[in-house]
Design an enzyme around this catalytic site. Sequence first.
Site, PDB file in Angstrom:
ATOM      1  N   HIS A  67     170.513 126.125  13.372  1.00 18.39           N
ATOM      2  CA  HIS A  67     171.126 124.944  12.767  1.00 18.39           C
ATOM      3  C   HIS A  67     170.079 124.021  12.147  1.00 18.39           C
ATOM      4  O   HIS A  67     170.423 123.126  11.382  1.00 18.39           O
ATOM      5  CB  HIS A  67     172.029 124.199  13.760  1.00 18.39           C
ATOM      6  CG  HIS A  67     171.342 123.527  14.907  1.00 18.39           C
ATOM      7  ND1 HIS A  67     171.122 124.139  16.111  1.00 18.39           N
ATOM      8  CD2 HIS A  67     170.844 122.273  15.040  1.00 18.39           C
ATOM      9  CE1 HIS A  67     170.520 123.293  16.938  1.00 18.39           C
ATOM     10  NE2 HIS A  67     170.347 122.151  16.310  1.00 18.39           N
ATOM     11  N   ASP A  96     172.717 131.036  17.221  1.00 19.07           N
ATOM     12  CA  ASP A  96     171.875 129.917  16.801  1.00 19.07           C
ATOM     13  C   ASP A  96     170.380 130.164  17.008  1.00 19.07           C
ATOM     14  O   ASP A  96     169.625 129.252  17.320  1.00 19.07           O
ATOM     15  CB  ASP A  96     172.295 128.633  17.531  1.00 19.07           C
ATOM     16  CG  ASP A  96     171.807 127.380  16.822  1.00 19.07           C
ATOM     17  OD1 ASP A  96     171.739 127.398  15.580  1.00 19.07           O
ATOM     18  OD2 ASP A  96     171.473 126.398  17.493  1.00 19.07           O
ATOM     19  N   SER A 166     165.318 119.940  18.450  1.00 18.93           N
ATOM     20  CA  SER A 166     165.920 121.261  18.538  1.00 18.93           C
ATOM     21  C   SER A 166     164.949 122.340  18.047  1.00 18.93           C
ATOM     22  O   SER A 166     164.256 122.158  17.054  1.00 18.93           O
ATOM     23  CB  SER A 166     167.192 121.302  17.705  1.00 18.93           C
ATOM     24  OG  SER A 166     167.884 122.499  17.888  1.00 18.93           O
TER      25      SER A 166
END
Length: 215
Positions: A67, A96, A166
């Site tokens: 993402h 992901d 992230s």
Amino acid sequence: MKPRFLYLFAVLFGLATASIEASESASPSHADLGAAVFKLSTIDGTGKGKAGSAVLIAPGKLLTTCHVARDAESLQVHRGAARLTAKTDFMDIEHDLCVLSAPDLLESVPAEVATPGELKVGDEVLAVGYPRGRKLAVSKGRLKALHRYGAVRVLQVSAPFDLGQSGGALFDISGRLVGITAFKTVSGGDFHFALAFDATNEEVLTRQWEVVTLG
């Protein structure tokens, strides 16, 4: 159709944007944890940028969350003044996880990987990454629960990490890589989640980087 897993990321958690610094700093005994963790900067076709982190898992190869990387037309990994060009080698959108290639890191030492399945609920963990693309942040907590999404285990931890972090690393207390930090609930608390690295070990580390199938 957008995969349900990424839909949940986008609606509930959204770690791909800027953030504040994590609350704890590295202790001297873990000062080398950031050696295999890099800042990640991406720019998409509209000129919009995202900030994240990425972990060196083999010479010249990094793992991050899709993402952050999936829509990028330009990718750079950097630390300090060095900014290195990277490209996406493989995307496992459903889980992901994205593999990046950075030829300038072929001589760099990757993170040491823990033995799959060795981490147990209650064990101490450390989350390492670059919130808001700023300085390295390291925070400590514990593994609170194990969940599963298809072939990938999801690690619920109390080690805090924040927006923009992230794709960073989750290490065990010995400094071995156990997961990739991915998302958190808006309310914070003990609801921080990482994608377990052990689910991808065999494919990511044994293939010749031409065809990679995660999960």
